[in-house]
Every structure is written in C-alpha cells, then in structure tokens.
Write an enzyme that holds these catalytic residues in place. Structure first.
Site, mmCIF file in Angstrom:
data_model
loop_
_atom_site.group_PDB
_atom_site.id
_atom_site.type_symbol
_atom_site.label_atom_id
_atom_site.label_comp_id
_atom_site.label_asym_id
_atom_site.label_seq_id
_atom_site.Cartn_x
_atom_site.Cartn_y
_atom_site.Cartn_z
ATOM 1 N N CYS A 92 -2.299 -0.161 7.318
ATOM 2 C CA CYS A 92 -1.477 1.024 7.155
ATOM 3 C C CYS A 92 -1.502 1.795 8.617
ATOM 4 O O CYS A 92 -0.391 2.401 8.902
ATOM 5 C CB CYS A 92 -1.936 1.735 6.155
ATOM 6 S SG CYS A 92 -1.602 0.905 4.408
ATOM 7 N N HIS A 125 0.975 -1.050 -0.174
ATOM 8 C CA HIS A 125 -0.286 0.183 -0.012
ATOM 9 C C HIS A 125 0.776 1.186 -0.135
ATOM 10 O O HIS A 125 1.990 1.155 0.360
ATOM 11 C CB HIS A 125 -0.974 -0.169 1.278
ATOM 12 C CG HIS A 125 -1.974 -0.972 1.254
ATOM 13 N ND1 HIS A 125 -2.928 -0.879 2.129
ATOM 14 C CD2 HIS A 125 -2.144 -2.106 0.434
ATOM 15 C CE1 HIS A 125 -3.759 -2.183 1.678
ATOM 16 N NE2 HIS A 125 -3.159 -2.812 1.011
ATOM 17 N N CYS A 174 -5.900 2.208 5.719
ATOM 18 C CA CYS A 174 -6.727 0.963 6.134
ATOM 19 C C CYS A 174 -5.960 0.472 7.554
ATOM 20 O O CYS A 174 -5.114 1.055 8.028
ATOM 21 C CB CYS A 174 -6.557 -0.159 5.237
ATOM 22 S SG CYS A 174 -4.740 -0.874 4.924
ATOM 23 N N GLU A 224 1.010 3.873 1.859
ATOM 24 C CA GLU A 224 1.635 4.391 3.155
ATOM 25 C C GLU A 224 2.579 3.681 3.563
ATOM 26 O O GLU A 224 3.789 3.780 4.026
ATOM 27 C CB GLU A 224 0.713 4.315 4.309
ATOM 28 C CG GLU A 224 -0.667 5.158 4.104
ATOM 29 C CD GLU A 224 -1.846 4.774 3.171
ATOM 30 O OE1 GLU A 224 -3.067 5.026 3.436
ATOM 31 O OE2 GLU A 224 -1.672 3.508 2.367
#
Length: 176
Positions: free
Chosen positions: A106, A72, A103, A74
């Site tokens: 993250c 992801h 999420c 992040e």
C-alpha cells in the site's frame, strides 16, 4: 520517532495527537474498517481527502469477498480514483487516511499515486500483536515510513493516532 514501552517489554511508537480535521477523516477510515470486518474481510479502512477537504474516495478491505490479495483498503480507495481525472498535482496535496499503518504494498501504491500525506491509526507493531505468529497473517516488517523516505517526492506521514479507536475493529478479528 518517540516510543513508549508496554508492560510486556515491547516498544511501540508513541501516539500522535491530531487536529480536528485529521481526527474526523481518520475516524471515517476507522468506520470503514468496522464495515470491512462485518463483511468478513480484514478490518481496514481508508479515505482520500483533497487539500480543500473534499472526500475523493473511501473504501474498506475486500480481500475475503473478492479473493484478491491486493484488495487492501488503501489500494481499493486508490482504484476508486481511476477515471476521475484528478491531476497528480491535486493528489500531491491530498491526504490518505488509513485505519492501520499502510503495508509495504500500500505504501508503494501511495507513492505511485503521488499522494503527499498519510495519516494512520494503529501502527504495524501493535497490529502484529493482534495477528499473532501464524505465517498466513505475517507481514513484511518494513515501515511505510521506510518506503516513503525512499520517495523522490515528499510524503508526510503522521501516526499512529487514535490508537484505541483504530484497534477496536481488530479485537477478536484475527485467528489465533
């Protein structure tokens, strides 16, 4: 948290107004979301900025390119910090800008990094509308704020913000 309702009966978090600095860096994260989408990945971007305004790291999502389900935006930005010798104290003063609400994974990575502030664009509730009901596109319905509230150190969380701009990369990007 303030909320707004849409014409379809769904209640969404109200948009947060940003100052010039936060707006500038969140827009950089949104640019990364468009770049990730152009490369065939999920449309998310992230930028990490020091308290002094130095960009420490920036990244887009790379799930599709790498086959790594943890890639992801992040997490990719946090990984880019590895080996840079940035102290936990400096990270406590840093802000992570995310084109979409982080999420659960993250948010946990942000907690472990010691970053003290998060500003995000589109919220998880609005993202779920783009994602639809397919099982392979569903997320854990837990707000990053819930994860941050469980932290023993403070993590300020601002968002959603620049919702229309942050939503643009998602238009037509998700399978129906």
């Amino acid at each position: 948290m303030n909320t707004t309702s849409s014409n379809n009966g769904i209640t969404y978090p109200a948009e947060t107004a940003l100052d010039e600095r936060d707006g500038r860096y969140l827009r950089k994260a949104i640019v990364w979301s468009h770049a990730a989408r152009r490369r065939g990945n999920r449309p998310f971007g992230s930028v990490i900025v020091s308290a002094a305004g130095e960009i420490l790291a920036e990244a887009g999502n790379s799930n599709t390119e790498t086959g790594d389900c943890t890639a992801h935006a992040e997490v990719n930005a946090l990984r880019a910090l590895a080996g840079r010798n940035i102290s936990r104290e400096e990270l406590a003063g840093a802000t992570l800008y995310a084109s979409g609400e982080p999420c659960v994974m993250c948010a946990g990575a942000i907690f472990w990094s010691n970053i003290g502030r998060v500003v995000f664009g589109i919220d998880a509730e609005r993202l779920r509308v783009f994602r639809g009901e397919r099982q392979d596109q569903r997320d854990a319905e837990l707000s990053c704020r819930d994860v941050f509230r469980a932290s023993p150190h403070p993590i300020e969380c601002i968002g959603p913000a620049l919702i229309d701009e942050a939503s643009a990369a998602h238009d037509g990007a998700w399978k129906t």
